[in-house]
Design a protein around this motif. Structure first.
Motif, PDB file in Angstrom:
ATOM      1  N   THR A   5      29.715 -24.186  42.192  1.00 13.40           N
ATOM      2  CA  THR A   5      30.363 -23.124  41.421  1.00 13.40           C
ATOM      3  C   THR A   5      30.240 -23.374  39.921  1.00 13.40           C
ATOM      4  N   THR A   6      30.147 -22.265  39.182  1.00 19.68           N
ATOM      5  CA  THR A   6      30.152 -22.299  37.726  1.00 19.68           C
ATOM      6  C   THR A   6      31.275 -21.389  37.241  1.00 19.68           C
ATOM      7  N   PRO A   7      32.391 -21.933  36.745  1.00 19.16           N
ATOM      8  CA  PRO A   7      33.462 -21.074  36.232  1.00 19.16           C
ATOM      9  C   PRO A   7      32.952 -20.233  35.071  1.00 19.16           C
ATOM     10  N   ILE A   8      33.236 -18.927  35.107  1.00 18.95           N
ATOM     11  CA  ILE A   8      32.734 -18.052  34.046  1.00 18.95           C
ATOM     12  C   ILE A   8      33.827 -17.250  33.355  1.00 18.95           C
ATOM     13  N   LEU A   9      34.918 -16.921  34.062  1.00 20.46           N
ATOM     14  CA  LEU A   9      35.944 -16.054  33.482  1.00 20.46           C
ATOM     15  C   LEU A   9      37.334 -16.492  33.902  1.00 20.46           C
ATOM     16  N   ARG A  10      38.317 -16.154  33.057  1.00 21.84           N
ATOM     17  CA  ARG A  10      39.722 -16.254  33.418  1.00 21.84           C
ATOM     18  C   ARG A  10      40.326 -14.866  33.310  1.00 21.84           C
ATOM     19  N   GLU A  11      40.924 -14.393  34.396  1.00 27.78           N
ATOM     20  CA  GLU A  11      41.553 -13.075  34.445  1.00 27.78           C
ATOM     21  C   GLU A  11      43.070 -13.239  34.498  1.00 27.78           C
ATOM     22  N   ASP A  12      43.776 -12.587  33.594  1.00 28.11           N
ATOM     23  CA  ASP A  12      45.238 -12.575  33.668  1.00 28.11           C
ATOM     24  C   ASP A  12      45.696 -11.712  34.833  1.00 28.11           C
ATOM     25  N   LEU A  13      46.811 -12.106  35.445  1.00 26.70           N
ATOM     26  CA  LEU A  13      47.415 -11.314  36.505  1.00 26.70           C
ATOM     27  C   LEU A  13      48.551 -10.473  35.924  1.00 26.70           C
ATOM     28  N   MET A  14      48.639  -9.242  36.407  1.00 30.33           N
ATOM     29  CA  MET A  14      49.616  -8.283  35.892  1.00 30.33           C
ATOM     30  C   MET A  14      50.396  -7.686  37.062  1.00 30.33           C
ATOM     31  N   VAL A  15      51.577  -7.183  36.747  1.00 31.01           N
ATOM     32  CA  VAL A  15      52.304  -6.343  37.693  1.00 31.01           C
ATOM     33  C   VAL A  15      51.957  -4.902  37.364  1.00 31.01           C
ATOM     34  N   LEU A  70      50.249 -16.067  34.235  1.00 24.84           N
ATOM     35  CA  LEU A  70      49.521 -16.402  35.459  1.00 24.84           C
ATOM     36  C   LEU A  70      48.123 -15.800  35.374  1.00 24.84           C
ATOM     37  N   HIS A  71      47.168 -16.518  35.896  1.00 26.30           N
ATOM     38  CA  HIS A  71      45.787 -16.050  35.822  1.00 26.30           C
ATOM     39  C   HIS A  71      45.017 -16.607  37.013  1.00 26.30           C
ATOM     40  N   ARG A  72      43.791 -16.180  37.132  1.00 25.78           N
ATOM     41  CA  ARG A  72      42.904 -16.726  38.148  1.00 25.78           C
ATOM     42  C   ARG A  72      41.546 -16.976  37.524  1.00 25.78           C
ATOM     43  N   ILE A  73      40.827 -17.934  38.087  1.00 22.17           N
ATOM     44  CA  ILE A  73      39.530 -18.352  37.565  1.00 22.17           C
ATOM     45  C   ILE A  73      38.427 -17.761  38.441  1.00 22.17           C
ATOM     46  N   VAL A  74      37.503 -17.064  37.804  1.00 23.02           N
ATOM     47  CA  VAL A  74      36.352 -16.479  38.494  1.00 23.02           C
ATOM     48  C   VAL A  74      35.149 -17.393  38.276  1.00 23.02           C
ATOM     49  N   ALA A  75      34.439 -17.683  39.359  1.00 23.72           N
ATOM     50  CA  ALA A  75      33.253 -18.543  39.276  1.00 23.72           C
ATOM     51  C   ALA A  75      32.082 -17.877  39.979  1.00 23.72           C
ATOM     52  N   LEU A  76      30.894 -18.199  39.512  1.00 23.75           N
ATOM     53  CA  LEU A  76      29.669 -17.772  40.196  1.00 23.75           C
ATOM     54  C   LEU A  76      29.264 -18.892  41.147  1.00 23.75           C
ATOM     55  N   GLY A  99      50.488  -2.051  33.005  1.00 22.30           N
ATOM     56  CA  GLY A  99      50.466  -3.422  33.469  1.00 22.30           C
ATOM     57  C   GLY A  99      51.389  -4.295  32.651  1.00 22.30           C
ATOM     58  N   ILE A 100      52.206  -5.059  33.311  1.00 21.10           N
ATOM     59  CA  ILE A 100      53.109  -5.994  32.631  1.00 21.10           C
ATOM     60  C   ILE A 100      52.645  -7.405  32.965  1.00 21.10           C
ATOM     61  N   PRO A 101      52.330  -8.214  31.955  1.00 18.51           N
ATOM     62  CA  PRO A 101      51.867  -9.586  32.223  1.00 18.51           C
ATOM     63  C   PRO A 101      52.851 -10.352  33.092  1.00 18.51           C
ATOM     64  N   LEU A 102      52.307 -11.156  33.984  1.00 19.55           N
ATOM     65  CA  LEU A 102      53.116 -11.921  34.917  1.00 19.55           C
ATOM     66  C   LEU A 102      53.106 -13.373  34.486  1.00 19.55           C
ATOM     67  N   SER A 103      54.287 -13.929  34.237  1.00 20.80           N
ATOM     68  CA  SER A 103      54.408 -15.304  33.784  1.00 20.80           C
ATOM     69  C   SER A 103      54.826 -16.212  34.922  1.00 20.80           C
TER      70      SER A 103
END
Length: 330
Positions: free
Chosen positions: A158-168, A274-280, A255-259
Motif C-alpha cells: 500500500t501507498t498512503p495517498i490521502l486523508r479524508e475527514d469524517l463528517m456527520v 476523525l479521519h480515514r487514510i486512503v491508500a493505493l 456536514g459537521i466535522p466529527l471529533s
C-alpha cells in the motif's frame, strides 16, 4: 527446432539459393547451410533438393513452408503486441475505488490518464474497502484505493495517498443537532443513523467508535450504497457518518466535522477531527503491468498538482511526499 532455423529455411525457400538467402539475412553462407542441415536432422527429412545447384523444396519442405510462415508471423505478432503493451498503446487497468473517491477526485484523474493513454481500457469497480481488498487479493483487480489499516496477513502493498475527514451528514434544516463547530461520537447516542451495507469500512468504523464510547448505535435504515445513504439523509430518515468528499453537490445536506473524544488519562489531550487514510494498493506477489504503474504515476502527479494549487476537496489532504523540485520542474 529454433526460430532462427525456421527463419533461415524461409529465406532459402524464397530465394531458392543458399548464397542469396545468406546475403539477405546478413549471415555467412556456411553458417546458414549448417543450420538448415541441423533442422533437417531434427525433423528427420531433407527440406531442399540440391540437384546441380538447383534448390527446390522437397515434399517435407512443402509441408513445413506454411507452418513455418505461420509460426514466424505469430512470433512477430506477439512481439508487436508486447511492444504495444509496454509502450502503453493498448492494454487495460482494473481499478477499484470507494464511492466517495469515484464521485470526486478519481474522475478527474481517470480523465487525465485516458487523455494520455487512449488505447488503455479502464475498468472501474466501485465498492466498500473490504470488498475491494477481497477482490484485489483474488486477482480480480490490478489496483484499488482502499482504507487503512489492512489486516496484518494481507498480501497487498500500500501507498498512503490521502486523508479524508469524517463528517456527520444531516439535512440542511435539521436543528436538532448540537450547535457546535464539531460533533462528538456521543452526540449520536439515541439518534437514528442511516448506515451503509456490510463491506463498507466506514460502517465498521462508526459502529466501533460508538461502542467504544459506551453505546450501541440505533439504525433508522441500513444496507445502502453511498448515493442511497445520502438520499436517505436528504429525506430525513436520519444522519450518517460520511467522508467529507461526498457532500459536494448536495445542497440539501450540511456536514459537521466529527471529533474524537478527549482522552482523560493523557495530560493535555485535545480533540482531533476523525479521519480515514486512503491508500493505493496492489498485490505484492504479482508483477505490476506498465499500464497500472502508469496509472499510479498519473494519479500521484494529479494529487501533487491539486495540493500545490489548493484545489483538493474540503476536508481532504494529500499524504504523498513532496516532489523534488527538479522533478517537478522537469
Amino acid at each position: 527446432m529454433q526460430l532462427q532455423q525456421l527463419s533461415y529455411f524461409l529465406a532459402v525457400a524464397r530465394a531458392q539459393h543458399f548464397t542469396r538467402a545468406a546475403d539477405t539475412l546478413g549471415v555467412a553462407q556456411p553458417s546458414l547451410s549448417k543450420q538448415i542441415r541441423v533442422l533437417e536432422t531434427e525433423l528427420g527429412a531433407e527440406l531442399f533438393s540440391r540437384a546441380r545447384g538447383n534448390i527446390t523444396l522437397t515434399p517435407a519442405g512443402e509441408a513445413l513452408l506454411p507452418l513455418a510462415t505461420r509460426i514466424l508471423a505469430d512470433v512477430d505478432s506477439a512481439r508487436l503486441e508486447v511492444q504495444e503493451l509496454a509502450g502503453l498503446r493498448r492494454g487495460r487497468v482494473r481499478l477499484g475505488a470507494t464511492p466517495s473517491l469515484c464521485s470526486s477526485l478519481l474522475a478527474d484523474a481517470l480523465r487525465r490518464y485516458h487523455d494520455a493513454y487512449p488505447g488503455i481500457r479502464l475498468l472501474v469497480e466501485e465498492g466498500g474497502s473490504r470488498d475491494l481488498v477481497r477482490q484485489l487479493t483474488r486477482g480480480e483487480l490490478d489496483l484499488a484505493l482502499v482504507i487503512l489499516p489492512l489486516a496484518d496477513d494481507t498480501p497487498l502493498a500500500t501507498t498512503p495517498i490521502l486523508r479524508e475527514d469524517l463528517m456527520v451528514a444531516a439535512r440542511i434544516d435539521d436543528t436538532s443537532l448540537p450547535d457546535r463547530p464539531h460533533l462528538r461520537i456521543t452526540d449520536l447516542r439515541d439518534r437514528p443513523l442511516v448506515m451503509f451495507r456490510q463491506g463498507y469500512d466506514i460502517r465498521e468504523a462508526t459502529i466501533s467508535a460508538c461502542r467504544q464510547s459506551g453505546f450501541e448505535p440505533r439504525f433508522a435504515v441500513e444496507g445502502g450504497e453511498m448515493d442511497a445513504v445520502l438520499r436517505f439523509v436528504e429525506v430525513g430518515l436520519g444522519v450518517a457518518v460520511v467522508p467529507s468528499t461526498v457532500l459536494a453537490g448536495r445542497p440539501g445536506l450540511r456536514g459537521i466535522p466529527l471529533s474524537g473524544e478527549r482522552t482523560p488519562h493523557r495530560p493535555g489531550s485535545t480533540e482531533h477531527g476523525l479521519h480515514r487514510i486512503v491508500a493505493l494498493a496492489h498485490r505484492k506477489d504479482v508483477a505490476r503491468t506498465h499500464a497500472s504503474a502508469a496509472f499510479q504515476a498519473t494519479l500521484e502527479t494529479f494529487l501533487h498538482e491539486a495540493a500545490d494549487t489548493d484545489t483538493l476537496p474540503p476536508g481532504v489532504n494529500s499524504l504523498l511526499p513532496p516532489l523534488h523540485r527538479s522533478r517537478r520542474d522537469a
